[in-house]
Design a protein around this motif. Structure first.
Motif, short mmCIF file in Angstrom:
data_model
loop_
_atom_site.label_atom_id
_atom_site.label_comp_id
_atom_site.label_asym_id
_atom_site.label_seq_id
_atom_site.Cartn_x
_atom_site.Cartn_y
_atom_site.Cartn_z
N ASP A 103 0.81 -1.22 0.00
CA ASP A 103 0.00 0.00 0.00
C ASP A 103 0.84 1.27 0.00
N LYS A 154 -0.12 -3.05 8.87
CA LYS A 154 -0.10 -4.35 9.55
C LYS A 154 1.13 -5.19 9.18
N SER A 155 1.72 -4.93 8.00
CA SER A 155 2.88 -5.71 7.55
C SER A 155 3.95 -4.77 7.01
N SER A 175 2.10 -2.55 4.18
CA SER A 175 0.77 -3.03 3.78
C SER A 175 -0.21 -2.83 4.93
N LYS A 220 -2.62 -4.83 5.46
CA LYS A 220 -3.12 -6.15 5.79
C LYS A 220 -2.02 -6.98 6.46
N GLU A 221 -2.42 -7.90 7.35
CA GLU A 221 -1.48 -8.81 7.96
C GLU A 221 -1.04 -9.87 6.95
N SER A 270 1.05 -9.95 4.53
CA SER A 270 1.00 -9.52 3.13
C SER A 270 2.22 -9.98 2.33
#
Length: 743
Positions: free
Chosen positions: A38, A89-90, A110, A112-113, A115
């Protein structure tokens, strides 16, 4: 290999980079898209060598990518916690380097976890290596371009010059060269140089200096040859037709007003000068006989200079005969024992430095700053000016300073200020009114007006530095209210400071062990090391030591909380001090002392009575006092002595912990047992990591001794060691009796 990976590797090559684009940012964008991240950050250590954190050093030194797919408040590094606080998260951190150069770091993020693929760490490492190689190509190309720029500069002087390849084909030439071949060839590139001249030397590219004849006429030339690299040669022609060689050089050089020429011997001593530097009058006699390195300000020039060179360039400050310093470029050229130099002004660099300085001053100043030309037309304002007045540069670009004045009197004052400044003055304390763009109100301001100058020292405008008086007046009115509030807050200050300091110390001291524990634990979990080697054993020792330290800190925090809340209940038992002596805690302290090369002695007098006490709490007191003594002792040792004290009516036992350490000065003795107090670092030669703690150990020891009805104190002198001692009553009945008598 996966097709997408091959496309990525092809896409991050340096030759794909657009002109002026930052390479690491360019690569970061590619990796972000490839990995579905991201966001990303990049740090270029080659460009900004001081922009490095402890985390950056860790990554560069391990030479491996670092992955955290579940960022939390306990992440390995402070930077990762910051990313967690921004909802990431990552995180994947990629160190970019080669064997010889550390370039920087690219950080992919990122929301999201999980990733990033843990199994792809080797591929990530391979990508890092490729990026490093591409960056190295960039540097090599930049150096080549820099060399070309220097040649371009030399090509602009009055000597005919060419660059040829191994096959003697002309690669580049200057206008003067085209003049001497009488423009019979309109485009000289690609011609063999020996078809235009009659070189007597067949291997003329290997000869530094020779004479030759132009094939088209009877004109003769002296030719200097320098090897640039394995495939390129630099030739400089000096005409000698019917003219003395020395006079010809002098004629060409003396007509040059933008470059200053030097000839030097092998020891870099100047024996001839010619030419000039635009804008400066040079006394040529001043330079004769001087060593080259002595005419420049830079003291470390010799360190950057090697005797083995063909062409070498420097950015320097030239010292003139009147003491002035001028930014210049120096280009040196070597032909055997003949060393020549060309000096020319680096006005572009000076201009950039000047503009950057002004730009930063304008941008970050809290005062209103406005710059105009000599006619008063506004060229630039800073953020403070825009915020206070409501104007911005999109509006002001067509305005002069008189357009923003709120009245005629202000315009008159500005006109007068221009006259004063143009005569060399500076106007301070000029009060004018500016029309506020937002609400049309008259904004009072106090202005200072100064001149601005160009690189040649000529005045090119005015700088207005203003203070907004309206806000100043409001601030003065507010100061009275603030003073009243400060008095009310003073009563709560002591309690608030203690709590704030407690929270700060605890959070600060917990971060370091957590960072180390998590950092090295992550490496082990990722199976980066495989079978344990010596380095891994050291890392495990760090994990164990930091873990123990963390537990001790947490234990101290809990103890303080319990002591303050009066919730501690003592588990009283008869205590034999010989049992204390043989406890695991004391044995551990003995090992700690031995590791420092000092001795710990624990002596219990044979007649010493047992005491009624809580064994765990009593051992905690010994641990704090003995550990403290070992920490601040580098030579000698620590001696613990236990013996009877008091009298038959009030029997007690006294414990003394004596060390040969640094001692304690009088100014600190009365503060030692206070919460959070620590002896300042500068009073010892102990590093912060060796003595890191919360400053709670001694205060906890005092509270425990007090709970047992005892007393604790210290005797010490700076530089002569310390003796901490405490006295405990033999029985708790005796303690209660003593308390009643005291009450």
């Amino acid at each position: 290999m996966d097709v997408k990976i091959l496309e990525l590797l092809e896409g991050i090559k340096y030759d794909k980079l657009a002109q002026g684009q930052d390479y690491l940012n360019f690569v970061g964008e590619k990796l972000k898209k490839f990995l579905g991240a991201d966001d990303f950050n990049s740090k270029d250590f080659y460009t900004n060598p001081n922009d490095r954190t402890q985390t950056d050093d860790f990554l560069i030194n391990t030479e491996k990518p670092y992955l955290d797919n579940n960022l939390s408040g306990y992440s390995a590094f402070p930077e990762l916690i910051n990313y967690k606080n921004k909802n990431f998260k990552s995180c994947l951190m990629l160190p970019i380097r080669t064997k010889s150069i550390q370039f920087g770091i690219i950080i992919l993020l990122s929301l999201k976890e999980n990733s990033f693929d843990q199994k792809s760490m080797k591929i990530y490492g391979f990508i890092c290596n490729l990026i490093g190689e591409e960056y190295e190509k960039k540097l090599s190309l930049s150096k080549s371009e820099s060399l070309t720029k220097y040649f371009d500069t030399v090509f602009n002087n009055g000597f005919p010059q060419v660059i040829v390849d191994n096959n003697k084909k002309i690669l580049k030439y200057n206008k003067k060269f085209l003049d001497i071949i009488e423009k019979n060839i309109g485009y000289a590139e690609g011609f063999a140089i020996d078809t235009l001249f009659d070189f007597k030397e067949k291997k003329f590219l290997e000869v530094s200096q020779m004479f030759t004849k132009l094939s088209m006429s009877q004109r003769t030339f002296n030719v200097f040859v320098n090897k640039i690299n394995d495939s390129e040669y630099y030739l400089l022609f000096n005409e000698t037709t019917e003219i003395d060689y020395g006079k010809n050089i002098e004629k060409i050089v003396e007509t040059n007003k933008t470059q200053f020429y030097l000839l030097m011997d092998k020891k870099m001593k100047i024996y001839w000068t010619g030419g000039s530097i635009d804008g400066y009058s040079l006394d040529k006699e001043y330079f004769l006989g001087k060593e080259l390195f002595g005419i420049f300000e830079e003291k470390d020039l010799k360190k950057d200079f090697s005797e083995e060179f063909v062409v070498k360039g420097f950015d320097l400050k030239l010292k003139l005969q009147n003491g002035d310093l001028v930014n210049v470029k120096l280009l040196l050229n070597k032909n055997k024992d003949l060393i020549s130099g060309v000096i020319f002004r680096d006005t572009e660099k000076y201009q950039k430095v000047l503009e950057k300085t002004i730009e930063e001053m304008i941008k970050f100043s809290g005062e209103m700053i406005m710059i105009t030309d000599t006619s008063g037309y506004i060229k630039r304002v800073n953020e403070s000016f825009e915020r206070i007045t409501g104007y911005n540069m999109s509006i002001l670009k067509d305005f002069d300073v008189f357009n923003i004045c709120a009245d005629n009197e202000s315009q008159r004052k500005i006109t007068n200020s221009f006259q004063i400044v143009k005569k060399g003055g500076v106007l301070n304390g000029m009060e004018i009114y500016i029309s506020n763009k937002t609400n049309g109100e008259k904004l009072p301001s106090l202005q200072t007006v100064k001149p601005t100058y160009d690189v040649d020292g000529k005045m090119n405008g005015f700088m207005f530095i203003g203070k907004e008086l309206a806000t100043k007046n409001k601030l003065e009115q507010t100061e009275g209210l603030v003073a009243g509030l400060n008095k009310k807050n003073e009563k709560l200050k002591d309690e608030g400071q203690l709590k704030t300091q407690f929270i700060y110390n605890v959070s600060h001291d917990l971060k370091t062990p957590i960072t180390n524990i998590m950092g090295f634990s992550k490496l082990m979990i990722g199976e980066e090391f495989g079978p344990l080697n010596e380095e891994q054993k050291k890392n495990l020792e760090i994990i164990i030591n930091e873990g123990d330290r963390l537990l001790q800190l947490i234990a101290q925090i809990l103890n303080v909380a319990k002591l303050e809340s009066k919730k501690i209940k003592l588990d009283m038992k008869p205590i034999n001090f010989n049992d204390i002596k043989e406890s695991p805690v004391i044995k551990s302290l003995e090992k700690s002392a031995n590791s420092k090369g000092i001795k710990l002695s624990f002596i219990v007098d044979p007649d010493t009575q047992t005491v009624e006490a809580d064994p765990n709490r009593l051992i905690q007191v010994f641990d704090n006092l003995i550990g403290n003594a070992i920490k601040f002792t580098d030579k000698g040792g620590v001696t613990v002595s236990v013996k009877n004290h008091g009298n038959k009516k009030n029997p007690s036992v006294k414990v003394e912990i004596n060390d040969t350490g640094i001692g304690i000065s009088k100014e600190y003795k009365n503060k030692l047992f206070k919460k959070f107090f620590q002896v300042k670092k500068e009073t010892t030669n102990i590093t912060m990591s060796e003595r890191a703690g919360t400053g709670l150990g001694l205060s906890i020891a005092k509270e425990i001794v007090s709970l047992h009805g005892g007393k604790i104190n210290v005797s010490s002198e700076a530089g002569k060691g310390s003796t901490f001692w405490f006295v405990l009553p033999v029985t708790q009945k005796q303690r209660k009796k003593t308390d009643q008598e005291q009450n």
